[in-house]
Design a protein around this motif. Structure first.
Motif, PDB file in Angstrom:
ATOM      1  N   ILE A  30       0.470  -0.937   0.018  1.00  0.00           N
ATOM      2  CA  ILE A  30       0.398  -0.219   0.240  1.00  0.00           C
ATOM      3  C   ILE A  30       0.827   1.063   0.061  1.00  0.00           C
ATOM      4  O   ILE A  30       1.430   1.628   0.793  1.00  0.00           O
ATOM      5  N   HIS A  31       0.829   1.581  -1.272  1.00  0.00           N
ATOM      6  CA  HIS A  31       1.861   2.955  -1.232  1.00  0.00           C
ATOM      7  C   HIS A  31       0.983   4.355  -0.698  1.00  0.00           C
ATOM      8  O   HIS A  31       1.445   5.372   0.437  1.00  0.00           O
ATOM      9  N   GLN A  32      -0.160   4.337  -0.377  1.00  0.00           N
ATOM     10  CA  GLN A  32      -1.574   5.343  -0.398  1.00  0.00           C
ATOM     11  C   GLN A  32      -2.203   4.625   0.289  1.00  0.00           C
ATOM     12  O   GLN A  32      -3.038   4.231  -0.418  1.00  0.00           O
ATOM     13  N   GLN A  33      -2.357   5.210   1.900  1.00  0.00           N
ATOM     14  CA  GLN A  33      -3.771   5.598   2.348  1.00  0.00           C
ATOM     15  C   GLN A  33      -4.382   6.432   3.198  1.00  0.00           C
ATOM     16  O   GLN A  33      -3.071   6.176   4.310  1.00  0.00           O
ATOM     17  N   SER A  34      -4.780   6.861   2.778  1.00  0.00           N
ATOM     18  CA  SER A  34      -5.190   8.199   3.790  1.00  0.00           C
ATOM     19  C   SER A  34      -7.569   8.836   3.635  1.00  0.00           C
ATOM     20  O   SER A  34      -8.158   8.026   2.604  1.00  0.00           O
ATOM     21  N   SER A  35      -7.741   8.987   4.695  1.00  0.00           N
ATOM     22  CA  SER A  35      -9.029   9.614   4.541  1.00  0.00           C
ATOM     23  C   SER A  35      -8.708  10.636   5.928  1.00  0.00           C
ATOM     24  O   SER A  35      -8.543  10.971   6.650  1.00  0.00           O
ATOM     25  N   LYS A  36     -10.524  11.027   5.784  1.00  0.00           N
ATOM     26  CA  LYS A  36      -9.871  12.619   6.021  1.00  0.00           C
ATOM     27  C   LYS A  36     -11.595  13.195   6.078  1.00  0.00           C
ATOM     28  O   LYS A  36     -12.576  12.576   5.300  1.00  0.00           O
ATOM     29  N   ILE A  37     -11.657  13.855   7.011  1.00  0.00           N
ATOM     30  CA  ILE A  37     -13.965  14.422   7.104  1.00  0.00           C
ATOM     31  C   ILE A  37     -13.202  16.093   7.586  1.00  0.00           C
ATOM     32  O   ILE A  37     -12.170  16.617   8.358  1.00  0.00           O
ATOM     33  N   VAL A  38     -13.902  16.494   6.080  1.00  0.00           N
ATOM     34  CA  VAL A  38     -13.738  18.148   6.630  1.00  0.00           C
ATOM     35  C   VAL A  38     -15.211  18.993   6.133  1.00  0.00           C
ATOM     36  O   VAL A  38     -15.965  18.549   5.509  1.00  0.00           O
ATOM     37  N   LYS A  39     -15.563  19.945   7.196  1.00  0.00           N
ATOM     38  CA  LYS A  39     -16.905  20.585   7.797  1.00  0.00           C
ATOM     39  C   LYS A  39     -16.902  22.013   7.222  1.00  0.00           C
ATOM     40  O   LYS A  39     -16.311  22.355   7.754  1.00  0.00           O
ATOM     41  N   VAL A  40     -17.821  22.516   6.093  1.00  0.00           N
ATOM     42  CA  VAL A  40     -17.988  23.136   5.993  1.00  0.00           C
ATOM     43  C   VAL A  40     -19.577  23.884   6.085  1.00  0.00           C
ATOM     44  O   VAL A  40     -20.548  23.289   5.340  1.00  0.00           O
ATOM     45  N   ASP A  41     -19.310  25.165   6.700  1.00  0.00           N
ATOM     46  CA  ASP A  41     -21.190  25.290   7.252  1.00  0.00           C
ATOM     47  C   ASP A  41     -22.182  23.765   7.176  1.00  0.00           C
ATOM     48  O   ASP A  41     -21.577  23.100   8.367  1.00  0.00           O
ATOM     49  N   SER A  42     -23.019  23.456   6.357  1.00  0.00           N
ATOM     50  CA  SER A  42     -24.011  22.088   7.203  1.00  0.00           C
ATOM     51  C   SER A  42     -23.184  21.391   6.217  1.00  0.00           C
ATOM     52  O   SER A  42     -24.372  19.936   5.626  1.00  0.00           O
ATOM     53  N   ILE A  43     -22.201  20.845   5.408  1.00  0.00           N
ATOM     54  CA  ILE A  43     -21.604  20.102   4.671  1.00  0.00           C
ATOM     55  C   ILE A  43     -20.799  19.611   5.254  1.00  0.00           C
ATOM     56  O   ILE A  43     -19.436  20.350   5.360  1.00  0.00           O
ATOM     57  N   VAL A  44     -20.609  18.582   5.252  1.00  0.00           N
ATOM     58  CA  VAL A  44     -18.999  17.492   5.755  1.00  0.00           C
ATOM     59  C   VAL A  44     -18.967  16.405   4.455  1.00  0.00           C
ATOM     60  O   VAL A  44     -19.678  16.306   3.244  1.00  0.00           O
ATOM     61  N   THR A  45     -17.093  16.870   4.196  1.00  0.00           N
ATOM     62  CA  THR A  45     -17.025  16.191   2.867  1.00  0.00           C
ATOM     63  C   THR A  45     -15.940  15.050   3.493  1.00  0.00           C
ATOM     64  O   THR A  45     -14.974  14.923   4.390  1.00  0.00           O
ATOM     65  N   ILE A  46     -16.229  13.150   3.407  1.00  0.00           N
ATOM     66  CA  ILE A  46     -15.381  12.651   3.640  1.00  0.00           C
ATOM     67  C   ILE A  46     -14.696  12.217   2.478  1.00  0.00           C
ATOM     68  O   ILE A  46     -15.335  12.085   0.746  1.00  0.00           O
ATOM     69  N   GLU A  47     -13.376  12.151   2.837  1.00  0.00           N
ATOM     70  CA  GLU A  47     -12.761  11.726   1.797  1.00  0.00           C
ATOM     71  C   GLU A  47     -11.966  10.274   2.062  1.00  0.00           C
ATOM     72  O   GLU A  47     -11.593  10.133   2.756  1.00  0.00           O
ATOM     73  N   SER A  48     -11.343   9.453   0.834  1.00  0.00           N
ATOM     74  CA  SER A  48     -10.442   8.478   0.907  1.00  0.00           C
ATOM     75  C   SER A  48      -9.314   7.823  -0.334  1.00  0.00           C
ATOM     76  O   SER A  48      -9.850   8.419  -1.525  1.00  0.00           O
ATOM     77  N   ASP A  49      -8.274   7.766   0.204  1.00  0.00           N
ATOM     78  CA  ASP A  49      -7.833   7.673  -0.760  1.00  0.00           C
ATOM     79  C   ASP A  49      -7.387   6.399  -1.043  1.00  0.00           C
ATOM     80  O   ASP A  49      -5.797   6.187  -0.021  1.00  0.00           O
ATOM     81  N   THR A  50      -6.766   5.751  -1.517  1.00  0.00           N
ATOM     82  CA  THR A  50      -6.103   4.407  -1.390  1.00  0.00           C
ATOM     83  C   THR A  50      -5.070   4.111  -3.184  1.00  0.00           C
ATOM     84  O   THR A  50      -5.435   4.286  -4.189  1.00  0.00           O
ATOM     85  N   THR A  51      -3.818   4.365  -2.994  1.00  0.00           N
ATOM     86  CA  THR A  51      -3.107   3.935  -4.260  1.00  0.00           C
ATOM     87  C   THR A  51      -2.621   2.126  -3.634  1.00  0.00           C
ATOM     88  O   THR A  51      -1.895   2.221  -2.490  1.00  0.00           O
ATOM     89  N   VAL A  52      -3.197   1.001  -4.493  1.00  0.00           N
ATOM     90  CA  VAL A  52      -1.967  -0.192  -4.088  1.00  0.00           C
ATOM     91  C   VAL A  52      -0.818  -0.355  -5.479  1.00  0.00           C
ATOM     92  O   VAL A  52      -1.601  -0.603  -6.616  1.00  0.00           O
ATOM     93  N   ALA A  53       0.162  -1.555  -4.901  1.00  0.00           N
ATOM     94  CA  ALA A  53       0.687  -1.364  -6.542  1.00  0.00           C
ATOM     95  C   ALA A  53       0.768  -3.139  -6.381  1.00  0.00           C
ATOM     96  O   ALA A  53       0.904  -3.820  -5.813  1.00  0.00           O
ATOM     97  N   LEU A  54       0.385  -3.291  -7.865  1.00  0.00           N
ATOM     98  CA  LEU A  54       0.379  -4.788  -7.923  1.00  0.00           C
ATOM     99  C   LEU A  54       1.962  -5.318  -7.659  1.00  0.00           C
ATOM    100  O   LEU A  54       1.412  -6.096  -6.811  1.00  0.00           O
ATOM    101  N   PHE A  55       3.789  -4.934  -7.591  1.00  0.00           N
ATOM    102  CA  PHE A  55       4.117  -5.883  -7.152  1.00  0.00           C
ATOM    103  C   PHE A  55       5.410  -4.702  -5.870  1.00  0.00           C
ATOM    104  O   PHE A  55       5.539  -3.743  -6.633  1.00  0.00           O
ATOM    105  N   SER A  56       5.542  -5.788  -4.939  1.00  0.00           N
ATOM    106  CA  SER A  56       5.790  -5.207  -3.937  1.00  0.00           C
ATOM    107  C   SER A  56       7.468  -4.033  -4.544  1.00  0.00           C
ATOM    108  O   SER A  56       7.840  -3.635  -3.693  1.00  0.00           O
ATOM    109  N   SER A  57       7.781  -4.523  -5.432  1.00  0.00           N
ATOM    110  CA  SER A  57       9.207  -3.828  -6.133  1.00  0.00           C
ATOM    111  C   SER A  57       9.039  -2.499  -7.017  1.00  0.00           C
ATOM    112  O   SER A  57       9.933  -2.147  -7.050  1.00  0.00           O
TER     113      SER A  57
END
Length: 272
Positions: A30-57
């Motif tokens: 897993i080269h990248q895996q992150s998530s966050k929640i950002v609230k602006v007024d009456s809206i929450v933005t949910i984010e998730s970001d994942t990158t997976v390599a096919l080969f470990s090398s």
């Protein structure tokens, strides 16, 4: 290629369960895996970001999956917020409605399934490359993105757009825009049957055809009243995705029937 991965990729697909177990324990995959929640007024933005390599090398090839979903947190009631989230889940894939009512859980389930399919395809590609000398490193780069936005949130109507960009090889990416509206008075998704009788739906069909023919060059005369529509101040907007009725290069086609046109045809007007 890493010797361990050569061994894995030369085995049958039953080892995919083992691969998925590795995803939770091997940071080199897993080269990248992150998530966050950002609230602006009456809206929450949910984010998730994942990158997976096919080969470990290798950093490439890899698959990249991203969610960025705007969700209301202050509406008419908690039940309305829950109904809005269920509508968004339906737009992602209605099968998840039977598994969870949480958007975060849907994102997790979808990510797990996406990675599973990517690794399965990678194993198949590695096996095939031994026969035709193709190199999966050259083309096994997959990407999928979801972007959810609120289109309208007023007059007892909550309308939402979920755009999906997906690429897994081929001539071009696939792009769709799934839209829907929620009646905040009843917390029900607004469907064609919700708005029109069968007789009046035929009149809506004729109005859509007239609008589309005036605005676009279409591939076909066989055009249905698409259930992919949303409500706003302007009226009812019908969204046709690429290749539905026109060339891919034309992209998404939209046409709006104004309220003064459709109101006489409604069996129920949710915007009043």
């Amino acid at each position: 290629m890493n010797k361990f991965w050569k061994y894995i990729l030369n085995k049958n697909l039953a080892l995919l369960a083992f691969l998925l177990m590795l995803l939770s324990s091997c940071s080199s995959i897993i080269h990248q895996q992150s998530s966050k929640i950002v609230k602006v007024d009456s809206i929450v933005t949910i984010e998730s970001d994942t990158t997976v390599a096919l080969f470990s090398s290798y950093e490439n090839p890899n698959c990249h999956l991203r969610f960025k979903l705007d969700v209301p947190v202050k509406a008419y009631s908690q039940k309305t917020v829950e109904a809005a989230e269920l509508m968004i889940i339906t737009l992602i894939n209605e099968k998840y409605i039977h598994e969870t009512s949480s958007l975060e859980e849907v994102m997790r389930l979808y990510t797990k399934e996406y990675i599973f399919n990517y690794l399965k395809n990678g194993i198949n590609a590695q096996t095939e490359s031994e026969d035709d000398q193709t190199d999966p490193e050259e083309w096994m780069n997959y990407e999928e993105r979801f972007r959810g936005k609120v289109l309208f949130n007023d007059k007892n109507i909550f309308s939402y757009s979920l755009r999906n960009f997906s690429f897994s090889g081929g001539a071009h990416e696939n792009i769709t825009n799934n839209v829907s509206s929620l009646d905040l008075k009843t917390n029900k998704i607004i469907t064609l049957d919700y708005l029109f009788t069968n007789e009046n739906l035929k009149k809506i069909h004729d109005l859509i055809i007239e609008n589309l023919n005036n605005e676009f060059q279409l591939l076909t005369d066989e055009i249905d009243v698409v259930p992919n529509f949303y409500l706003s101040d302007e009226g009812i907007t019908f969204v046709y995705n690429p290749l539905d009725i026109a060339a891919y290069s034309d992209g998404e086609l939209k046409t709006t029937l104004s309220w003064n046109v459709v109101e006489p045809l409604l069996k129920y007007n949710p915007i009043n």
